[in-house]
Motif scaffolding. Structure first.
Motif, PDB file in Angstrom:
ATOM      1  N   ALA A   1       0.830  -1.205   0.000  1.00 18.05           N
ATOM      2  CA  ALA A   1       0.000   0.000   0.000  1.00 18.05           C
ATOM      3  C   ALA A   1       0.865   1.257   0.000  1.00 18.05           C
ATOM      4  O   ALA A   1       0.613   2.192  -0.774  1.00 18.05           O
ATOM      5  N   ALA A   2       1.884   1.268   0.843  1.00 14.89           N
ATOM      6  CA  ALA A   2       2.768   2.438   0.901  1.00 14.89           C
ATOM      7  C   ALA A   2       3.466   2.659  -0.436  1.00 14.89           C
ATOM      8  O   ALA A   2       3.549   3.789  -0.926  1.00 14.89           O
ATOM      9  N   ARG A   3       3.947   1.604  -1.039  1.00 12.54           N
ATOM     10  CA  ARG A   3       4.645   1.703  -2.325  1.00 12.54           C
ATOM     11  C   ARG A   3       3.699   2.216  -3.412  1.00 12.54           C
ATOM     12  O   ARG A   3       4.092   2.986  -4.279  1.00 12.54           O
ATOM     13  N   ALA A   4       2.438   1.760  -3.371  1.00 14.96           N
ATOM     14  CA  ALA A   4       1.461   2.149  -4.392  1.00 14.96           C
ATOM     15  C   ALA A   4       0.787   3.483  -4.091  1.00 14.96           C
ATOM     16  O   ALA A   4       0.090   4.031  -4.950  1.00 14.96           O
ATOM     17  N   GLY A   5       0.967   3.987  -2.866  1.00 19.84           N
ATOM     18  CA  GLY A   5       0.346   5.255  -2.499  1.00 19.84           C
ATOM     19  C   GLY A   5      -1.141   5.149  -2.234  1.00 19.84           C
ATOM     20  O   GLY A   5      -1.903   6.073  -2.520  1.00 19.84           O
ATOM     21  N   VAL A   6      -1.567   3.998  -1.687  1.00 17.59           N
ATOM     22  CA  VAL A   6      -2.978   3.795  -1.339  1.00 17.59           C
ATOM     23  C   VAL A   6      -3.066   3.326   0.108  1.00 17.59           C
ATOM     24  O   VAL A   6      -2.066   2.938   0.714  1.00 17.59           O
ATOM     25  N   ALA A   7      -4.261   3.326   0.642  1.00 14.24           N
ATOM     26  CA  ALA A   7      -4.481   2.848   2.012  1.00 14.24           C
ATOM     27  C   ALA A   7      -4.542   1.321   2.029  1.00 14.24           C
ATOM     28  O   ALA A   7      -5.005   0.699   1.068  1.00 14.24           O
ATOM     29  N   ASP A   8      -4.069   0.736   3.141  1.00 12.83           N
ATOM     30  CA  ASP A   8      -4.175  -0.717   3.325  1.00 12.83           C
ATOM     31  C   ASP A   8      -5.606  -1.184   3.099  1.00 12.83           C
ATOM     32  O   ASP A   8      -5.841  -2.231   2.491  1.00 12.83           O
ATOM     33  N   SER A   9      -6.550  -0.395   3.629  1.00 10.82           N
ATOM     34  CA  SER A   9      -7.959  -0.782   3.533  1.00 10.82           C
ATOM     35  C   SER A   9      -8.416  -0.903   2.086  1.00 10.82           C
ATOM     36  O   SER A   9      -9.273  -1.728   1.769  1.00 10.82           O
TER      37      SER A   9
END
Length: 187
Positions: A43-51
Motif C-alpha cells: 500500500a505504501a509503495r502504491a500510495g494507497v491505504a491498506d484498507s
C-alpha cells in the motif's frame, strides 16, 4: 464530466490504482522475493491505504494471485499469422520477451511460489494453466481448421513454454535461436 459519465469511463482511478498496486507487488517481489513484504508495504509503495487493498483483494495471497494471473495471461495475445509454425514462433517470441523483460523473472517466481503455497496457491496454478491452455487451444483450433496437424496444447506447454520458464528461473540465456529451435522440435 458529470458523475454518470465518470462512472462509465473505462479505466479511470480504479484501473490506475489496480495498476499501481500490481506494479508495487512486482517491484517488491523483485527486490525482496516472495513472502518478504506485507500489505502495508504494498500500500505504501502504491500510495494507497491498506484498507483499499483489503477491500479490493481481501488478502495478500489473493492480491499476489491476481498479479501473477494478470501479468502472465494478459501479455501474450494469440497471434494469427496464417500458419501454425508462424503462430507458434510469434507466440514463443512474445513469451520470451515477457519473461526476460524487466518484471518477467519476478512474475515467474511469483507464479512458482504461489503454486506451492496451499490450496489457494494450487488453485492459482490451475487457473494459470487453464487460461494458458485455453489461449493456446484457440490458436491450435485455427491451425486445425486450416487443415494443419496441430499438437495438443499440453505438448506446447511442455515442449515450448516450460523449457523457456526453466531457463529464465535458472538464469540461463533465452536467445531467439533457442526459442525458434523449441518450435522446430515441437513441429
Amino acid at each position: 464530466m458529470n458523475e454518470q459519465q465518470r462512472a462509465r469511463r473505462p479505466g479511470g482511478r480504479s484501473a490506475r490504482v489496480g495498476a499501481e498496486v500490481h506494479q508495487a507487488v512486482t517491484d517488491l517481489i523483485s527486490e525482496r522475493g516472495y513472502g518478504n513484504f506485507t500489505v502495508g508495504e504494498v500500500a505504501a509503495r502504491a500510495g494507497v491505504a491498506d484498507s483499499s487493498i483489503y477491500r479490493r483483494w481481501g488478502s495478500l495471497e489473493t492480491l499476489l494471485t491476481d498479479v501473477a494471473l494478470t501479468r502472465l495471461n494478459a501479455q501474450s495475445p494469440m497471434p494469427d499469422t496464417g500458419s501454425l509454425a508462424g503462430d507458434l514462433r510469434t507466440y514463443a517470441a512474445q513469451v520470451a520477451r515477457e519473461i526476460t523483460g524487466p518484471d518477467g523473472l519476478a512474475v515467474v517466481r511469483l507464479a512458482v511460489a504461489l503454486s506451492s503455497n496451499g490450496q489457494q496457491g494450487l488453485q492459482a496454478g490451475a487457473d494459470l494453466r487453464a487460461e494458458r491452455t485455453r489461449q493456446l487451444q484457440s490458436m491450435l483450433d485455427r491451425a486445425h481448421d486450416r487443415g494443419e496437424h496441430a499438437p495438443d496444447a499440453f505438448d506446447v506447454l511442455d515442449h515450448i513454454l516450460a523449457p523457456m520458464y526453466i531457463r529464465v528461473l535458472f538464469g540461463m540465456e533465452l536467445t531467439p535461436d533457442y526459442v525458434d529451435g523449441l518450435v522446430d522440435r515441437m513441429l
